[in-house]
Design a protein around this motif. Structure first.
Motif, mmCIF file in Angstrom:
data_model
loop_
_atom_site.group_PDB
_atom_site.id
_atom_site.type_symbol
_atom_site.label_atom_id
_atom_site.label_comp_id
_atom_site.label_asym_id
_atom_site.label_seq_id
_atom_site.Cartn_x
_atom_site.Cartn_y
_atom_site.Cartn_z
ATOM 1 N N THR A 1 -8.025 2.449 32.474
ATOM 2 C CA THR A 1 -7.551 2.208 31.113
ATOM 3 C C THR A 1 -6.499 1.117 31.062
ATOM 4 O O THR A 1 -5.983 0.687 32.098
ATOM 5 N N GLY A 2 -6.190 0.678 29.829
ATOM 6 C CA GLY A 2 -5.341 -0.476 29.615
ATOM 7 C C GLY A 2 -3.873 -0.175 29.423
ATOM 8 O O GLY A 2 -3.154 -0.989 28.851
ATOM 9 N N ASP A 3 -3.415 0.965 29.887
ATOM 10 C CA ASP A 3 -1.999 1.311 29.824
ATOM 11 C C ASP A 3 -1.764 2.421 30.840
ATOM 12 O O ASP A 3 -2.432 2.465 31.859
ATOM 13 N N ASP A 4 -0.847 3.329 30.567
ATOM 14 C CA ASP A 4 -0.582 4.402 31.518
ATOM 15 C C ASP A 4 -1.820 5.275 31.713
ATOM 16 O O ASP A 4 -2.470 5.671 30.740
ATOM 17 N N ILE B 1 -12.572 8.483 31.648
ATOM 18 C CA ILE B 1 -12.038 7.617 30.599
ATOM 19 C C ILE B 1 -12.174 6.168 31.044
ATOM 20 O O ILE B 1 -11.772 5.812 32.154
ATOM 21 N N ASP B 2 -12.741 5.324 30.177
ATOM 22 C CA ASP B 2 -12.936 3.912 30.517
ATOM 23 C C ASP B 2 -12.545 3.024 29.345
ATOM 24 O O ASP B 2 -13.213 2.995 28.311
ATOM 25 N N ASN B 3 -11.442 2.315 29.514
ATOM 26 C CA ASN B 3 -11.038 1.214 28.642
ATOM 27 C C ASN B 3 -10.596 0.079 29.555
ATOM 28 O O ASN B 3 -9.915 0.331 30.554
ATOM 29 N N PRO B 4 -10.927 -1.157 29.240
ATOM 30 C CA PRO B 4 -10.504 -2.247 30.117
ATOM 31 C C PRO B 4 -8.997 -2.445 30.060
ATOM 32 O O PRO B 4 -8.332 -2.039 29.102
ATOM 33 N N ASP B 5 -8.465 -3.083 31.086
ATOM 34 C CA ASP B 5 -7.029 -3.330 31.113
ATOM 35 C C ASP B 5 -6.588 -4.240 29.971
ATOM 36 O O ASP B 5 -5.404 -4.271 29.616
ATOM 37 N N THR B 6 -7.509 -4.962 29.368
ATOM 38 C CA THR B 6 -7.179 -5.850 28.248
ATOM 39 C C THR B 6 -6.980 -5.085 26.940
ATOM 40 O O THR B 6 -6.628 -5.690 25.930
ATOM 41 N N ALA B 7 -7.212 -3.770 26.946
ATOM 42 C CA ALA B 7 -7.072 -2.963 25.730
ATOM 43 C C ALA B 7 -5.685 -2.331 25.707
ATOM 44 O O ALA B 7 -5.422 -1.334 26.376
ATOM 45 N N ARG B 8 -4.794 -2.901 24.922
ATOM 46 C CA ARG B 8 -3.392 -2.485 24.913
ATOM 47 C C ARG B 8 -3.225 -1.077 24.326
ATOM 48 O O ARG B 8 -3.897 -0.688 23.382
ATOM 49 N N ASN B 9 -2.283 -0.323 24.916
ATOM 50 C CA ASN B 9 -1.892 1.008 24.430
ATOM 51 C C ASN B 9 -3.023 2.029 24.466
ATOM 52 O O ASN B 9 -3.044 2.963 23.656
#
Length: 513
Positions: free
Chosen positions: A312-315, A283-291
């Motif tokens: 990822t950008g949350d938990d 799973i890859d989402n930047p930390d800037t992607a909320r929730n």
């Protein structure tokens, strides 16, 4: 080729050189309740995080889990689009995603067959563009290595009738924090014995699902992620964004060797259900992607997440239990995390959370794999508040390595300013085998809700390079631990234990998508 049971030893990671095919009778067995023994021993090998062992009993779980296998193909669907360099297709294709009907028709046709709808490359074409899809009972959606399934950017494609408008900022989230009811997920799993899988080629590349949360919603100049940030500025509001994958109460569901990226909101939500296995998921989402939580098992039971990589950008993981029922028998093993807000239990704990084990975890704090600074930099975490609190018991963090993490241990029953009557009770939390390195500004929080609901905590084999700790309302048992908790209504008892601190001499690298 039939599935095989893989037995793991310390620091051995599963590597699959070629994708396999087997009947869904094997797949169905994989997703059912599982048995794992994952703990700390006194041997030298226990100085490193532990990979999962298959077929060994542990209390509260009924059967063993073998490594999944890809089933045979019911119906192939060939790509008719080339991959765009910028994730964007023509205006006509974006307005009416051309692959929706034919993929869904194949899924409807193959339901109950025990086989896969396989998305394949064709010549120079390796892309699919689709509106939301439903995976039915007894089938697998299979994305071949090198192929990408792109999600529609059109909020209207996701609209749930009678709910807030998808692609807007909705009403107060209240006690349903993070639910966003206006949008259906991109992939909805609505039947037992189903799966979402990818094939894995010799280079390690896997099939890819791209939610395109980084792209402007159709007809707007705002991305899904920017909408989430706008909602964050209005703290009582909720962005109406779609999850990438939601399992709706289905049992015996499997995700295997599939990669997910750019989710508009949560990547994988388990909305109840009994029996779920995720193996080799990236799973890859930047930390800037909320929730954009990695996995959210919500009131789900008999869950295994293993041998996976989550940026990822949350938990990275958030085990939750709303008022509808408990979360129980959840194991997360041999998994690496980057830039996350925590390896978490909560924040919703109202339904009760029990028998949850995190083992062999590597947490890379500070920045994510893209160099984005983590906005909330946490390690092992239990969180809740009185708006949606409940009893948390039998939660264990075993053999964990942290690097660059700010909040090394964060046990917080005052996560938000809740003013309800659902009191969080962190009755029994165990941290056995934790080392933190490169934590120059690190600290830990060990708190119970009040004197009537104290934190019950056991700390064994804990070595932190930042030893500042804040504690209150806590009964703490300790063995071989280098922090010294003290504070209001804090009782510390030294006990006899076994095992050792993990060495954490090296951390896994991001494997790519």
């Amino acid at each position: 080729m039939t599935s095989r049971t893989t037995h793991h030893r310390v620091r051995v990671r599963v590597r699959v050189r070629a994708w396999r095919r087997a009947s869904l009778s094997t797949l169905a067995a994989v997703g059912t309740a599982f048995t794992l023994t994952l703990g700390v021993t006194s041997t030298a090998a226990s100085a490193a995080p532990v990979a999962p062992a298959a077929g060994v009993a542990v209390p509260g779980v009924a059967r063993s889990v073998s490594e999944p296998s890809v089933p045979g193909t019911c119906q192939p669907v060939s790509a008719q689009l080339a991959k765009p360099g910028n994730e964007l297709f023509s205006s006509t294709q974006e307005s009416s995603p051309p692959d929706t009907a034919r993929i869904q028709a194949a899924l409807n046709s193959c339901a109950g067959t025990g086989k896969a709808v396989e998305l394949t490359a064709s010549g120079g074409n390796a892309a699919f563009l689709s509106a939301p899809l439903t995976v039915n009972k007894g089938e697998v959606l299979l994305v071949d290595a090198g192929v990408t399934l792109y999600a529609s950017r059109n909020p209207a494609d996701y609209q749930v009738a009678g709910q807030p408008k998808c692609g807007t900022i909705g009403a107060s989230d209240g006690s349903t924090l993070g639910t966003a009811t206006g949008c259906t997920p991109f992939l909805a799993v609505r039947g037992d014995n189903a799966g979402i899988m990818g094939t894995q080629c010799s280079t390690g590349a896997q099939g890819l699902i791209d939610g395109r949360g980084d792209q402007d919603m159709l007809g707007t100049t705002k991305t899904w992620w920017a909408l989430a940030e706008s909602a964050h500025d209005k703290t009582t509001k909720q962005q109406e964004n779609p999850k990438l994958v939601t399992v709706f109460g289905a049992s015996n569901v499997t995700m295997y060797h599939i990669s997910l990226t750019n989710s508009p909101m949560f990547n994988v939500l388990l909305d109840r259900g009994d029996g779920f296995t995720a193996w080799g998921v990236r799973i890859d989402n930047p930390d800037t992607a909320r929730n954009t939580d990695g996995f959210d098992p919500d009131s789900a039971t008999n869950v295994l997440i293993t041998d996976s990589y989550i940026n990822t950008g949350d938990d990275g993981i958030a085990v939750k239990a709303d008022a509808g029922g408990p979360a129980a028998n959840v194991t997360v093993s041999n998994t690496s995390f980057w830039g996350i807000h925590g390896l978490s239990v909560g924040s919703q704990t109202e339904g009760g959370i029990q028998n949850v084990t995190f083992t062999g975890s590597y947490i890379h704090g500070g920045t994510d794999i893209h160099g984005d600074k983590a906005s909330s930099n946490n390690g092992v975490r239990v969180k809740s508040d009185s708006s949606f609190g409940g009893t948390v018991s039998g939660v264990s963090f075993l053999n964990t390595c942290e690097t660059g993490v700010e909040h090394l241990i964060l046990l917080d029953p005052q996560y938000l300013t809740g003013n309800g009557s659902s009191v969080p009770d962190f009755a029994a939390v165990t941290i056995n085998g934790l080392r933190a390195v490169n934590s120059t500004h690190g600290s830990s929080t060990l708190e119970g809700y009040d004197a009537t609901h104290p934190l019950g905590l056991t700390l064994e084999n804990v070595q932190l390079d930042a030893t500042k700790v804040v504690a209150q309302y806590a009964n703490i048992k300790m063995f071989n631990t280098n922090i010294t908790p003290s504070g209001t209504d804090v009782t510390v008892t030294n006990v006899t234990g076994t095992g050792s601190v993990p060495s954490c001499s090296s951390f896994p690298s991001w494997p790519g998508l």
